[in-house]
Design a protein around this motif. Sequence first.
Motif, PDB file in Angstrom:
ATOM      1  N   VAL A 108       0.802  -1.267   0.040  1.00  0.00           N
ATOM      2  CA  VAL A 108      -0.090  -0.063  -0.051  1.00  0.00           C
ATOM      3  C   VAL A 108       0.717   1.427   0.021  1.00  0.00           C
ATOM      4  CG1 VAL A 108      -1.588   1.348   1.471  1.00  0.00           C
ATOM      5  CG2 VAL A 108      -1.772  -1.190   1.118  1.00  0.00           C
ATOM      6  N   ALA A 109       2.027   1.464   0.804  1.00  0.00           N
ATOM      7  CA  ALA A 109       3.117   2.346   0.824  1.00  0.00           C
ATOM      8  C   ALA A 109       3.420   2.610  -0.478  1.00  0.00           C
ATOM      9  CB  ALA A 109       4.000   2.122   1.785  1.00  0.00           C
ATOM     10  N   GLU A 110       3.681   1.441  -1.234  1.00  0.00           N
ATOM     11  CA  GLU A 110       4.326   1.616  -2.625  1.00  0.00           C
ATOM     12  C   GLU A 110       3.327   2.223  -3.479  1.00  0.00           C
ATOM     13  OE1 GLU A 110       7.380   1.135  -5.568  1.00  0.00           O
ATOM     14  OE2 GLU A 110       7.321   1.377  -3.220  1.00  0.00           O
ATOM     15  N   VAL A 111       2.182   1.816  -3.528  1.00  0.00           N
ATOM     16  CA  VAL A 111       1.256   2.443  -4.257  1.00  0.00           C
ATOM     17  C   VAL A 111       0.799   3.987  -3.960  1.00  0.00           C
ATOM     18  CG1 VAL A 111      -1.368   2.451  -4.821  1.00  0.00           C
ATOM     19  CG2 VAL A 111      -0.142   0.368  -4.675  1.00  0.00           C
ATOM     20  N   LYS A 112       0.882   4.111  -2.918  1.00  0.00           N
ATOM     21  CA  LYS A 112       0.933   5.765  -2.634  1.00  0.00           C
ATOM     22  C   LYS A 112       1.941   6.533  -2.865  1.00  0.00           C
ATOM     23  CE  LYS A 112      -0.627   6.335   1.734  1.00  0.00           C
ATOM     24  NZ  LYS A 112      -0.564   6.311   3.209  1.00  0.00           N
ATOM     25  N   ARG A 113       3.151   5.908  -2.904  1.00  0.00           N
ATOM     26  CA  ARG A 113       4.548   6.842  -3.276  1.00  0.00           C
ATOM     27  C   ARG A 113       4.333   6.748  -4.917  1.00  0.00           C
ATOM     28  NH1 ARG A 113       9.084   5.910  -5.634  1.00  0.00           N
ATOM     29  NH2 ARG A 113       8.727   3.739  -6.000  1.00  0.00           N
ATOM     30  N   ARG A 114       3.814   5.521  -5.457  1.00  0.00           N
ATOM     31  CA  ARG A 114       3.861   5.786  -6.847  1.00  0.00           C
ATOM     32  C   ARG A 114       2.943   6.923  -7.358  1.00  0.00           C
ATOM     33  NH1 ARG A 114       5.804   1.638 -10.303  1.00  0.00           N
ATOM     34  NH2 ARG A 114       7.392   0.293  -9.282  1.00  0.00           N
ATOM     35  N   LEU A 115       1.906   6.985  -6.637  1.00  0.00           N
ATOM     36  CA  LEU A 115       0.585   8.008  -7.065  1.00  0.00           C
ATOM     37  C   LEU A 115       1.027   9.352  -6.830  1.00  0.00           C
ATOM     38  CD1 LEU A 115      -2.505   6.113  -5.949  1.00  0.00           C
ATOM     39  CD2 LEU A 115      -1.877   6.398  -7.863  1.00  0.00           C
ATOM     40  N   ALA A 116       2.044   9.472  -6.035  1.00  0.00           N
ATOM     41  CA  ALA A 116       2.590  10.834  -5.820  1.00  0.00           C
ATOM     42  C   ALA A 116       3.639  11.462  -6.715  1.00  0.00           C
ATOM     43  CB  ALA A 116       2.939  11.086  -4.372  1.00  0.00           C
ATOM     44  N   THR A 117       3.943  10.523  -7.765  1.00  0.00           N
ATOM     45  CA  THR A 117       5.052  11.184  -8.638  1.00  0.00           C
ATOM     46  C   THR A 117       4.432  11.300  -9.898  1.00  0.00           C
ATOM     47  OG1 THR A 117       5.621   8.515  -9.291  1.00  0.00           O
ATOM     48  CG2 THR A 117       6.634   9.546  -7.293  1.00  0.00           C
ATOM     49  N   PRO A 118       5.125  12.232 -10.440  1.00  0.00           N
ATOM     50  CA  PRO A 118       4.585  12.385 -12.051  1.00  0.00           C
ATOM     51  C   PRO A 118       4.466  11.145 -12.837  1.00  0.00           C
ATOM     52  CG  PRO A 118       6.422  14.041 -11.310  1.00  0.00           C
ATOM     53  CD  PRO A 118       6.263  12.789 -10.389  1.00  0.00           C
ATOM     54  N   ASP A 119       5.428  10.221 -12.543  1.00  0.00           N
ATOM     55  CA  ASP A 119       5.303   8.976 -13.509  1.00  0.00           C
ATOM     56  C   ASP A 119       3.807   8.203 -13.209  1.00  0.00           C
ATOM     57  OD1 ASP A 119       6.710   7.680 -15.340  1.00  0.00           O
ATOM     58  OD2 ASP A 119       6.953   6.005 -13.753  1.00  0.00           O
ATOM     59  N   ALA A 120       2.978   8.672 -12.330  1.00  0.00           N
ATOM     60  CA  ALA A 120       1.863   7.887 -12.133  1.00  0.00           C
ATOM     61  C   ALA A 120       0.892   7.754 -13.431  1.00  0.00           C
ATOM     62  CB  ALA A 120       1.137   8.403 -10.954  1.00  0.00           C
ATOM     63  N   ARG A 121       1.179   9.127 -14.016  1.00  0.00           N
ATOM     64  CA  ARG A 121       0.297   8.898 -15.174  1.00  0.00           C
ATOM     65  C   ARG A 121       0.483   7.933 -16.530  1.00  0.00           C
ATOM     66  NH1 ARG A 121       0.061  15.694 -16.107  1.00  0.00           N
ATOM     67  NH2 ARG A 121      -0.567  16.187 -13.972  1.00  0.00           N
ATOM     68  N   ARG A 122       1.595   7.424 -16.243  1.00  0.00           N
ATOM     69  CA  ARG A 122       2.174   6.453 -17.220  1.00  0.00           C
ATOM     70  C   ARG A 122       1.321   5.147 -17.218  1.00  0.00           C
ATOM     71  NH1 ARG A 122       5.810   2.294 -17.283  1.00  0.00           N
ATOM     72  NH2 ARG A 122       6.341   2.621 -15.089  1.00  0.00           N
ATOM     73  N   LEU A 123       0.859   4.874 -15.971  1.00  0.00           N
ATOM     74  CA  LEU A 123       0.127   3.500 -15.799  1.00  0.00           C
ATOM     75  C   LEU A 123      -1.333   3.949 -15.103  1.00  0.00           C
ATOM     76  CD1 LEU A 123       2.871   1.485 -13.787  1.00  0.00           C
ATOM     77  CD2 LEU A 123       2.155   0.996 -16.345  1.00  0.00           C
ATOM     78  N   THR A 124      -2.096   2.859 -15.256  1.00  0.00           N
ATOM     79  CA  THR A 124      -3.254   2.931 -14.764  1.00  0.00           C
ATOM     80  C   THR A 124      -3.230   2.737 -13.373  1.00  0.00           C
ATOM     81  OG1 THR A 124      -3.731   0.697 -15.232  1.00  0.00           O
ATOM     82  CG2 THR A 124      -4.438   2.266 -16.955  1.00  0.00           C
ATOM     83  N   LEU A 125      -4.228   2.868 -12.532  1.00  0.00           N
ATOM     84  CA  LEU A 125      -4.398   2.563 -11.021  1.00  0.00           C
ATOM     85  C   LEU A 125      -4.064   0.929 -11.110  1.00  0.00           C
ATOM     86  CD1 LEU A 125      -4.638   3.762  -8.277  1.00  0.00           C
ATOM     87  CD2 LEU A 125      -7.177   3.181  -8.391  1.00  0.00           C
ATOM     88  N   LEU A 126      -4.591   0.331 -11.453  1.00  0.00           N
ATOM     89  CA  LEU A 126      -4.335  -1.110 -11.514  1.00  0.00           C
ATOM     90  C   LEU A 126      -3.119  -1.804 -11.825  1.00  0.00           C
ATOM     91  CD1 LEU A 126      -5.822  -3.827 -10.600  1.00  0.00           C
ATOM     92  CD2 LEU A 126      -6.749  -3.914 -12.919  1.00  0.00           C
ATOM     93  N   GLY A 127      -2.534  -0.970 -12.904  1.00  0.00           N
ATOM     94  CA  GLY A 127      -1.241  -1.234 -13.317  1.00  0.00           C
ATOM     95  C   GLY A 127      -0.152  -0.864 -12.126  1.00  0.00           C
ATOM     96  N   ILE A 128      -0.397   0.067 -11.692  1.00  0.00           N
ATOM     97  CA  ILE A 128       0.512   0.503 -10.370  1.00  0.00           C
ATOM     98  C   ILE A 128       0.447  -0.395  -9.383  1.00  0.00           C
ATOM     99  CG2 ILE A 128       0.787   2.330  -8.635  1.00  0.00           C
ATOM    100  CD1 ILE A 128       0.220   4.656 -10.459  1.00  0.00           C
ATOM    101  N   ALA A 129      -0.903  -0.669  -8.976  1.00  0.00           N
ATOM    102  CA  ALA A 129      -1.139  -1.872  -7.943  1.00  0.00           C
ATOM    103  C   ALA A 129      -0.464  -3.245  -8.126  1.00  0.00           C
ATOM    104  CB  ALA A 129      -2.587  -2.037  -7.670  1.00  0.00           C
TER     105      ALA A 129
END
Length: 416
Positions: free
Chosen positions: A363-384
């Motif tokens: 969960v912490a990793e997902v939150k970290r990734r969502l807070a970075t500009p690179d988050a737009r590269r993937l869908t939420l499920l892809g980040i998960a």
Amino acid sequence: MQIPFTPLVVVLLAVVAQAVFAAGLLWLAPANRLPNRFLALLMLAIALWLLDGFFREANIYGQNANWYFAPIYYSFAFGPLLYFYVRSLVNHDFRLQRRHVWHFGPVLLQAGLYWWLRLQPYSTRLWFWETVHQPYTYRVEFIGTWVSLTVYLGLSLRLLQQYRRWLPDNFSEVSKLRLQWLRVLLVLVGVVSAQWLLEVVLREFFGLYYAYDYSTELLGVVVFLVGVVGLRQADMRAVRFEPELAEQELAALELQPVSTPLAVPTLPLQPDATPAASLVAEAAPETTAIQATATTATAAPVADAAVVARIRQALEQERLYLNPTLTLAELSAHTGLAARLISFTVNNGFGQSFNDLVNGYRVAEVKRRLATPDARRLTLLGIAFESGFNSKTTFNRIFKQFTGTAPRDWNAGVAE
């Protein structure tokens, strides 16, 4: 011989055919081989019992008395086969041994009686029916089957409950291993047992036979459910739950001497990553603090800080939580620490189960990734998925458990 194809007759015949077909598939299934074979035998035993109901409803007994005492009665196997199915399913190393044979003693006697009668002339079978079976052995068989089924059902439910408590301390992904469908099946078998008891009371105290008997229909539902869901059971080869060993290990850990923990070293992390420990603390602050000292001699055992540090290193620096099926055994092999020592440390040093600890990092990793500009590269499920989750359902449930917010709502808040 004429068969009246009433709705009940058709349903019974269809369920018996489906049970035999599904039992064959289960017997040949490559995964969960031993438990599936126990399940296949259970389905066949129930199917043969239902065949007796089909014979009665189709008036086959009335048209040909030679069908009486056909060797199709193996009801004393219902309970043992159900129990050993559960036992072998939750422990891949389980093997049927000579000391287990006594569980099947009653069904061997039951089968032997019917096969012996089948070989006797009709006059002998008629005599046995009138002088022995109707007043004595039928009652023993009917009541004995209910007692056996109820006892083994209780053992199965207790074993499943122990397994479900053990699971979060040994697996980081439990959605496919929780055996929710098996729990539903056991509850349904409990309904069958209750109905069977009602029939026993009506027969023994009121002389009512086949007046309010629905156990046959309920067993049909059970065998249909098993046929539909049994083949879809997840591969359980990684599961090795032994309740006796688990209790011994827990007792041994509780007897370990209490030690004052050492200072936990600060671990170097990747320069582009927010420290995972702080993110986990943010996700679940009340569960990540480590007890500093033991206040009294009777206080809860304190985990060794060096072991805590090694587990932190494996999860924070070596990022083992990215393995979506990480198990306690795999963490043990990676760190060189005994599995029971890791389990003790996670419970007493981190104040969490193994499942919660690993998922906290995810969960912490997902939150970290969502807070970075690179988050737009993937869908939420892809980040998960890149953070260690392997199913959408599990991700949504775990994320909301740790943050109190659904992932999509959290993501919307970050985007704003």
